[in-house]
Design a protein around this motif. Sequence first.
Motif, PDB file in Angstrom:
ATOM      1  N   GLU A  67      -6.519   7.542   6.814  1.00 49.03           N
ATOM      2  CA  GLU A  67      -7.383   6.547   6.183  1.00 49.03           C
ATOM      3  C   GLU A  67      -6.819   6.089   4.839  1.00 49.03           C
ATOM      4  O   GLU A  67      -6.860   4.898   4.506  1.00 49.03           O
ATOM      5  CB  GLU A  67      -8.790   7.125   6.000  1.00 49.03           C
ATOM      6  N   ILE A  68      -6.302   7.032   4.061  1.00 47.51           N
ATOM      7  CA  ILE A  68      -5.730   6.678   2.757  1.00 47.51           C
ATOM      8  C   ILE A  68      -4.494   5.811   2.948  1.00 47.51           C
ATOM      9  O   ILE A  68      -4.298   4.805   2.255  1.00 47.51           O
ATOM     10  CB  ILE A  68      -5.399   7.953   1.954  1.00 47.51           C
ATOM     11  N   SER A  69      -3.632   6.195   3.888  1.00 51.60           N
ATOM     12  CA  SER A  69      -2.420   5.413   4.152  1.00 51.60           C
ATOM     13  C   SER A  69      -2.774   3.983   4.559  1.00 51.60           C
ATOM     14  O   SER A  69      -2.155   3.011   4.096  1.00 51.60           O
ATOM     15  CB  SER A  69      -1.596   6.083   5.249  1.00 51.60           C
ATOM     16  N   LYS A  70      -3.790   3.855   5.409  1.00 52.68           N
ATOM     17  CA  LYS A  70      -4.233   2.532   5.860  1.00 52.68           C
ATOM     18  C   LYS A  70      -4.760   1.708   4.689  1.00 52.68           C
ATOM     19  O   LYS A  70      -4.459   0.507   4.558  1.00 52.68           O
ATOM     20  CB  LYS A  70      -5.311   2.693   6.930  1.00 52.68           C
ATOM     21  N   ALA A  71      -5.555   2.345   3.820  1.00 53.65           N
ATOM     22  CA  ALA A  71      -6.127   1.641   2.679  1.00 53.65           C
ATOM     23  C   ALA A  71      -5.034   1.185   1.704  1.00 53.65           C
ATOM     24  O   ALA A  71      -5.057   0.051   1.205  1.00 53.65           O
ATOM     25  CB  ALA A  71      -7.135   2.535   1.960  1.00 53.65           C
ATOM     26  N   VAL A  72      -4.074   2.077   1.432  1.00 55.21           N
ATOM     27  CA  VAL A  72      -3.005   1.735   0.489  1.00 55.21           C
ATOM     28  C   VAL A  72      -2.117   0.628   1.066  1.00 55.21           C
ATOM     29  O   VAL A  72      -1.676  -0.272   0.339  1.00 55.21           O
ATOM     30  CB  VAL A  72      -2.180   2.985   0.146  1.00 55.21           C
ATOM     31  N   ALA A  73      -1.862   0.681   2.376  1.00 54.95           N
ATOM     32  CA  ALA A  73      -1.068  -0.372   3.016  1.00 54.95           C
ATOM     33  C   ALA A  73      -1.770  -1.725   2.894  1.00 54.95           C
ATOM     34  O   ALA A  73      -1.127  -2.764   2.630  1.00 54.95           O
ATOM     35  CB  ALA A  73      -0.826  -0.031   4.486  1.00 54.95           C
ATOM     36  N   GLY A  74      -3.103  -1.727   3.064  1.00 54.82           N
ATOM     37  CA  GLY A  74      -3.871  -2.964   2.919  1.00 54.82           C
ATOM     38  C   GLY A  74      -3.808  -3.503   1.507  1.00 54.82           C
ATOM     39  O   GLY A  74      -3.642  -4.715   1.288  1.00 54.82           O
ATOM     40  N   TYR A  75      -3.920  -2.605   0.533  1.00 58.32           N
ATOM     41  CA  TYR A  75      -3.828  -3.012  -0.878  1.00 58.32           C
ATOM     42  C   TYR A  75      -2.452  -3.588  -1.178  1.00 58.32           C
ATOM     43  O   TYR A  75      -2.320  -4.653  -1.811  1.00 58.32           O
ATOM     44  CB  TYR A  75      -4.122  -1.815  -1.775  1.00 58.32           C
ATOM     45  N   ALA A  76      -1.401  -2.894  -0.734  1.00 58.01           N
ATOM     46  CA  ALA A  76      -0.043  -3.345  -1.008  1.00 58.01           C
ATOM     47  C   ALA A  76       0.202  -4.739  -0.434  1.00 58.01           C
ATOM     48  O   ALA A  76       0.813  -5.609  -1.083  1.00 58.01           O
ATOM     49  CB  ALA A  76       0.970  -2.348  -0.433  1.00 58.01           C
ATOM     50  N   GLU A  77      -0.282  -4.963   0.780  1.00 61.73           N
ATOM     51  CA  GLU A  77      -0.090  -6.276   1.412  1.00 61.73           C
ATOM     52  C   GLU A  77      -0.854  -7.360   0.666  1.00 61.73           C
ATOM     53  O   GLU A  77      -0.342  -8.474   0.467  1.00 61.73           O
ATOM     54  CB  GLU A  77      -0.538  -6.214   2.871  1.00 61.73           C
ATOM     55  N   ASP A  78      -2.068  -7.057   0.230  1.00 58.29           N
ATOM     56  CA  ASP A  78      -2.851  -8.043  -0.523  1.00 58.29           C
ATOM     57  C   ASP A  78      -2.179  -8.395  -1.845  1.00 58.29           C
ATOM     58  O   ASP A  78      -2.193  -9.559  -2.283  1.00 58.29           O
ATOM     59  CB  ASP A  78      -4.266  -7.517  -0.784  1.00 58.29           C
ATOM     60  N   VAL A  79      -1.585  -7.402  -2.511  1.00 63.18           N
ATOM     61  CA  VAL A  79      -0.884  -7.673  -3.767  1.00 63.18           C
ATOM     62  C   VAL A  79       0.322  -8.566  -3.512  1.00 63.18           C
ATOM     63  O   VAL A  79       0.545  -9.565  -4.218  1.00 63.18           O
ATOM     64  CB  VAL A  79      -0.452  -6.356  -4.442  1.00 63.18           C
ATOM     65  N   ARG A  80       1.096  -8.236  -2.501  1.00 62.42           N
ATOM     66  CA  ARG A  80       2.313  -9.005  -2.211  1.00 62.42           C
ATOM     67  C   ARG A  80       1.998 -10.451  -1.791  1.00 62.42           C
ATOM     68  O   ARG A  80       2.776 -11.363  -2.056  1.00 62.42           O
ATOM     69  CB  ARG A  80       3.126  -8.291  -1.130  1.00 62.42           C
ATOM     70  N   GLN A  81       0.862 -10.647  -1.127  1.00 67.65           N
ATOM     71  CA  GLN A  81       0.471 -11.982  -0.683  1.00 67.65           C
ATOM     72  C   GLN A  81      -0.419 -12.704  -1.704  1.00 67.65           C
ATOM     73  O   GLN A  81      -0.947 -13.777  -1.416  1.00 67.65           O
ATOM     74  CB  GLN A  81      -0.272 -11.878   0.661  1.00 67.65           C
ATOM     75  N   ARG A  82      -0.591 -12.087  -2.864  1.00 75.17           N
ATOM     76  CA  ARG A  82      -1.411 -12.642  -3.950  1.00 75.17           C
ATOM     77  C   ARG A  82      -2.859 -12.874  -3.521  1.00 75.17           C
ATOM     78  O   ARG A  82      -3.532 -13.786  -3.982  1.00 75.17           O
ATOM     79  CB  ARG A  82      -0.798 -13.942  -4.498  1.00 75.17           C
ATOM     80  N   ARG A  83      -3.330 -12.024  -2.600  1.00 77.27           N
ATOM     81  CA  ARG A  83      -4.747 -12.062  -2.211  1.00 77.27           C
ATOM     82  C   ARG A  83      -5.597 -11.169  -3.106  1.00 77.27           C
ATOM     83  O   ARG A  83      -6.823 -11.217  -3.067  1.00 77.27           O
ATOM     84  CB  ARG A  83      -4.898 -11.639  -0.746  1.00 77.27           C
ATOM     85  N   PHE A  84      -4.935 -10.298  -3.862  1.00 77.55           N
ATOM     86  CA  PHE A  84      -5.631  -9.429  -4.823  1.00 77.55           C
ATOM     87  C   PHE A  84      -4.937  -9.546  -6.171  1.00 77.55           C
ATOM     88  O   PHE A  84      -3.707  -9.490  -6.249  1.00 77.55           O
ATOM     89  CB  PHE A  84      -5.614  -7.966  -4.376  1.00 77.55           C
ATOM     90  N   PRO A  85      -5.716  -9.717  -7.252  1.00 78.86           N
ATOM     91  CA  PRO A  85      -7.184  -9.840  -7.279  1.00 78.86           C
ATOM     92  C   PRO A  85      -7.639 -11.238  -6.881  1.00 78.86           C
ATOM     93  O   PRO A  85      -6.917 -12.211  -7.065  1.00 78.86           O
ATOM     94  CB  PRO A  85      -7.520  -9.548  -8.748  1.00 78.86           C
ATOM     95  N   GLY A  86      -8.858 -11.285  -6.352  1.00 79.02           N
ATOM     96  CA  GLY A  86      -9.468 -12.557  -5.996  1.00 79.02           C
ATOM     97  C   GLY A  86     -10.537 -12.919  -6.999  1.00 79.02           C
ATOM     98  O   GLY A  86     -10.746 -12.219  -7.995  1.00 79.02           O
TER      99      GLY A  86
END
Length: 275
Positions: free
Chosen positions: A246-265
């Motif tokens: 679960e942690i790996s999945k969450a961190v992967a989601g965060y990393a992808e959002d940062v790289r795609q400039r979806r975070f922060p919104g």
Amino acid sequence: MSAQRQETVKRFAAPDIAARKGGVPVVCLTAYTAPMAELLDEHCDLMLVGDSVGMVVHGLPNTVGVTLEMMILHGQAVMRTARRAMVVVDMPFGSYEGAPEIAYANAARIMKETGCQAVKVESGPTVVDTIEYLVKRGIPVMGHVGLRPQAVNVDGGFKAKGKGADERARILAEAKATAAAGAFAVVVEGVAEGLAREITEAIGVPTIGIGASSGCDGQILVTDDMLGLFDWTPKFVRRYADLRGEISKAVAGYAEDVRQRRFPGPAEIYFAKAG
């Protein structure tokens, strides 16, 4: 929980745990941090600030390198949020095996500086007299027989115990001596199932099993193992969650959002007030 409610909660103590012999099994888990202790407190009768913290939190290869200061630091953290469960702190390798007077000074320091309700020692052949010395001076002690992690260098690794007749007799004798010395409970780790049952029947204080038997008076696991935070867990652990995944999945989601400039919104950004 309100401050008033916190004050009225009755905390488990050594006599409460001792009284569970042959009754409702004692629920125990390890805790090393304030947030985890807060989560476990409602469900556990006893939380152990184990020297396993050296391996689980600090990345040590075994528990031998754990210091008194480390145990006190983590004991303080757990006691900041524990309200109901009894808190027991492990005495680390080298802090109690010598003169009983030194063991007492170290145990008293742990209890004074953390506020815990008891200490735990591994019940090797020279420790029984020390247990009696501590108990007579007002320090509740939990013993530990069978696989003793602090003896890893003598044993050559973490190996199950009690398969041979001689070793079986020795461990049973150590458990009896530990109880007779005044320990309020005895952890039985990594022993043959039949031996764990024999120990449970032979001593008058609760046995707390880990890799032992469902016939023990209680059970304990390393919380991080039980929650699935490691790739590998010992045979005796049942995983009740897969938090590593679960942690790996969450961190992967965060990393992808940062790289795609979806975070922060917009929801996570502060804007200047108009005017």
